[in-house]
Write a protein that holds these residues in place. Sequence first.
Motif, PDB file in Angstrom:
ATOM      1  N   ASN A 100       0.941  -0.966   0.354  1.00 61.67           N
ATOM      2  CA  ASN A 100       0.231   0.267   0.271  1.00 61.67           C
ATOM      3  C   ASN A 100       1.040   1.263   0.028  1.00 61.67           C
ATOM      4  OD1 ASN A 100      -2.093  -1.303  -0.348  1.00 61.67           O
ATOM      5  ND2 ASN A 100      -3.385  -1.071   1.605  1.00 61.67           N
ATOM      6  N   HIS A 136      -2.345  -7.497  -7.955  1.00 60.85           N
ATOM      7  CA  HIS A 136      -2.708  -6.106  -7.341  1.00 60.85           C
ATOM      8  C   HIS A 136      -1.493  -5.321  -7.793  1.00 60.85           C
ATOM      9  CE1 HIS A 136      -4.961  -4.121  -4.162  1.00 60.85           C
ATOM     10  NE2 HIS A 136      -3.929  -3.686  -3.607  1.00 60.85           N
ATOM     11  N   GLU A 139      -5.021 -20.254  -4.118  1.00 58.67           N
ATOM     12  CA  GLU A 139      -5.783 -19.729  -3.420  1.00 58.67           C
ATOM     13  C   GLU A 139      -7.300 -19.594  -2.276  1.00 58.67           C
ATOM     14  OE1 GLU A 139      -6.510 -17.058  -5.299  1.00 58.67           O
ATOM     15  OE2 GLU A 139      -8.205 -16.675  -5.140  1.00 58.67           O
ATOM     16  N   PRO A 159      -4.196 -10.268  -1.343  1.00 60.98           N
ATOM     17  CA  PRO A 159      -4.880 -10.579  -2.683  1.00 60.98           C
ATOM     18  C   PRO A 159      -5.045 -12.184  -3.415  1.00 60.98           C
ATOM     19  CG  PRO A 159      -2.024 -10.213  -2.405  1.00 60.98           C
ATOM     20  CD  PRO A 159      -2.809 -10.346  -1.935  1.00 60.98           C
ATOM     21  N   HIS A 160      -5.976 -11.531  -4.306  1.00 56.25           N
ATOM     22  CA  HIS A 160      -6.113 -13.155  -4.817  1.00 56.25           C
ATOM     23  C   HIS A 160      -6.280 -12.924  -6.318  1.00 56.25           C
ATOM     24  CE1 HIS A 160      -9.431 -14.737  -1.959  1.00 56.25           C
ATOM     25  NE2 HIS A 160      -9.219 -13.042  -1.362  1.00 56.25           N
ATOM     26  N   GLU A 195     -12.812 -11.035  -8.809  1.00 54.66           N
ATOM     27  CA  GLU A 195     -12.508 -10.268  -8.394  1.00 54.66           C
ATOM     28  C   GLU A 195     -11.636  -9.818  -7.999  1.00 54.66           C
ATOM     29  OE1 GLU A 195     -15.227  -6.028  -7.168  1.00 54.66           O
ATOM     30  OE2 GLU A 195     -16.483  -8.210  -7.786  1.00 54.66           O
ATOM     31  N   ARG A 196     -11.062  -8.077  -8.209  1.00 55.86           N
ATOM     32  CA  ARG A 196      -9.428  -7.464  -7.673  1.00 55.86           C
ATOM     33  C   ARG A 196     -10.204  -6.246  -6.843  1.00 55.86           C
ATOM     34  NH1 ARG A 196      -7.051  -3.293  -9.446  1.00 55.86           N
ATOM     35  NH2 ARG A 196      -4.778  -3.579  -9.283  1.00 55.86           N
ATOM     36  N   GLN A 197      -8.846  -6.539  -5.520  1.00 56.05           N
ATOM     37  CA  GLN A 197      -9.684  -5.422  -4.367  1.00 56.05           C
ATOM     38  C   GLN A 197      -8.660  -5.029  -5.006  1.00 56.05           C
ATOM     39  OE1 GLN A 197      -7.471  -8.557  -4.159  1.00 56.05           O
ATOM     40  NE2 GLN A 197      -8.095  -9.345  -1.676  1.00 56.05           N
ATOM     41  N   GLN A 198      -9.008  -3.129  -4.601  1.00 58.61           N
ATOM     42  CA  GLN A 198      -8.416  -1.873  -5.025  1.00 58.61           C
ATOM     43  C   GLN A 198      -7.745  -1.410  -3.924  1.00 58.61           C
ATOM     44  OE1 GLN A 198      -8.731   0.020  -7.392  1.00 58.61           O
ATOM     45  NE2 GLN A 198      -9.489  -1.765  -8.837  1.00 58.61           N
ATOM     46  N   LYS A 199      -8.057  -1.937  -2.985  1.00 61.40           N
ATOM     47  CA  LYS A 199      -6.928  -1.627  -1.959  1.00 61.40           C
ATOM     48  C   LYS A 199      -6.698  -2.871  -0.342  1.00 61.40           C
ATOM     49  CE  LYS A 199      -4.487   2.075   0.067  1.00 61.40           C
ATOM     50  NZ  LYS A 199      -3.426   3.193  -0.782  1.00 61.40           N
ATOM     51  N   LEU A 200      -5.827  -3.027  -0.036  1.00 64.84           N
ATOM     52  CA  LEU A 200      -5.245  -4.197   0.435  1.00 64.84           C
ATOM     53  C   LEU A 200      -5.281  -3.965   2.014  1.00 64.84           C
ATOM     54  CD1 LEU A 200      -2.138  -5.494  -1.081  1.00 64.84           C
ATOM     55  CD2 LEU A 200      -4.420  -6.561  -0.738  1.00 64.84           C
ATOM     56  N   ARG A 201      -6.307  -4.440   2.915  1.00 65.26           N
ATOM     57  CA  ARG A 201      -6.267  -4.153   4.103  1.00 65.26           C
ATOM     58  C   ARG A 201      -5.466  -4.717   4.904  1.00 65.26           C
ATOM     59  NH1 ARG A 201     -11.032  -5.390   7.943  1.00 65.26           N
ATOM     60  NH2 ARG A 201      -9.848  -4.606   9.617  1.00 65.26           N
TER      61      ARG A 201
END
Lengths: 345, 335
Positions: free
Chosen positions: A201, A226, A266, B265-266, B270-276
């Motif tokens: 991030n 990502h 996964e 991330p996967h 669906e692709r996350q915009q921001k990682l938690r």
Amino acid sequence: MFDAKTAKKLVEVRDLKMHFPIRSGLLRRVTGAVKAVDGVSFDIFEGETLGLVGESGCGKSTCGRAVLRLYEPTSGSIKLDGEEIATAPFDKLRRLRPKMQMVFQDPQASLNPRMTVAGIIGEPLMEHTKLSEKERLDRIYQLMDAVGLNRDFANRYPHEFSGGQRQRIGIARALALNPKFIVCDEPIAALDVSIQAQVVNLLEELQDEFGLTYLFISHDLSMVRHIADRVAVMYLGKVVELGARDVLYDAPLHPYTEALLSAVPEPDPVSHDEANRIILQGDVPSPANPPQGCNFCTRCPKVMAICRQIDPEFREVKPGRFVACHLYNETRPETAGNAAQPTEA
Amino acid sequence: MPDGATPFVLDVKDLKTVFRTRGGEVHAVNNVSFTLKPGELLGVVGESGSGKSVTMMSLIRLLPMPPAEIRGGSVMFEGQDLARVPEDTMRAIRGARIGMVFQDPMTSLNPVFTVGYQITEPLRTHMGLNKAQAADRAVELLELVGIPDARRRLDDYPHQFSGGMRQRVMIAIALACDPKVLIADEPTTALDVTIQAQILELIKELRQKLGMAIVWITHDLGVIAGIADRVMVMYGGQVVEQAPVRELFANPQHPYTRMLLETVPHIRGERQQKLRVIQGQPPILSKAPESCPFRARCPQAFDRCARENPARHDVGPSHDAACFWDFKAGAPRNV
């Protein structure tokens, strides 16, 4: 969001080769070469992240280092902002260095244990700028703020920090000279899962804030999906496929990309039961002695006779989509026409 | 049941391991309890320092003592408490009744002995086979784990094998004496994904053939999702959640598990915009925790979490979590 159509090319790599000599015998004569990087070409557009993925030994880190000319490349051309790096003389190269920086995998090994954080982040400033001591300290504080390090820790040593914080120090050092281009070589591989997300991030925030361009080298395909805008897949010293992230992950063209993506487990038990995994047989051949023809022909589930003879050309098969595979040859040589049926490996 | 009244091959209760270092004590394992049924694969997930490896090393007593010290608890295996049996008995169990596979196959194989020697060694010491019998069994084992041309390869040294092949050799050694329990500590972490896929496939196959119980330690939630029957999540030297694999991924009840699942991330979907992000750092275990070890990083934390260390409560069928917060009710749990 990054847009490939309007963006300008910041980095252009053409036919880059990095061969390491193998010496043997009493006279240490060169008897062969490890072809760590064997003719790779790609562009990186301004403001984008190009993910470079592959398994260990495929040459992705060597490629990243050669692009910054941390190695003397065997041949090929590397242009940053139009200026040739591969053959640049020392003084010109030194002038170009501030534009291109690197974040290393192991923050423990890449930070001098005898220097304070301020010393580490300030070192590039000492080398390349004429800032006064006061200005330099201000810049160091500014950088520490940018990467989320507490200013009070400026006089501490690397061992006093956790892995994630150490990687922040490495990132602050890379940012010190306002670079345009940063090679991130497995920047999160040494970190725990919950810390990886923090660093990724941060890299994304810094990219937005400073308009950075990244070459993000990783073996973690989920994380590259990502962070990257486009992705290049390497196998045994060559880029086998390159394309925009979503199309590459959704519909890989090269059989190696397909197998690699299907091998990633996964974190979802339901998908495991449904997954139709491609299990590749055998191991990666040695880069000192690659097979004849396509480098992947020894493990490819879709291998054809032509693959064992002719090395496929890396070419654009759809706009922005590059692949090196005979499956996508519209113009097959006449001689291989009949033999192009899949054969048992 | 062959081993008496218990339906478990392994029954660990309140295990406590402490390291005594010059800088003071480190409470690496705090009251860890778990069971293992015959043929079951238990996944143990946690970050470095969560105590997952130390727990397993403690129960087979592979830790150097001192500085390590098992301060309490019991480890019931085949009617004996492994925490208390004499070292001789432990030696007869370790490597024979309980097999082990470690992360790095290069450092766990001895580089100066042939692979054949290293596989036949446990066969000769534990099972009393002679040289020829042991060699035959070694060939069988290498074939079982998918090493081609096995007889010829007995005379090869570890460096002549690739990483994936070395890990197959390690698995063959671990299986040599037909163990009831196999402890695998990050066995695929050092391997590439395509090689990891080969090893995971092999383990699935071997489980069906041999029916042993496996404890699989990893930090990789993807690997766990594909291979485990049941999962135990560790944090700060404690078990924070335990559930069957599907239940854990579909319905996590500890805030740490929930956040951990969101930080990765996967590769598909669906692709996350921001990682938690889980803010902060794991705790330093300089004393036995009197409060919840995850409290400082927990978005659900409230005053009680600072006063007490939550015990594991049942939150569903064969599902427990060590947390005072009830996500279903959206309120503190009444325990």
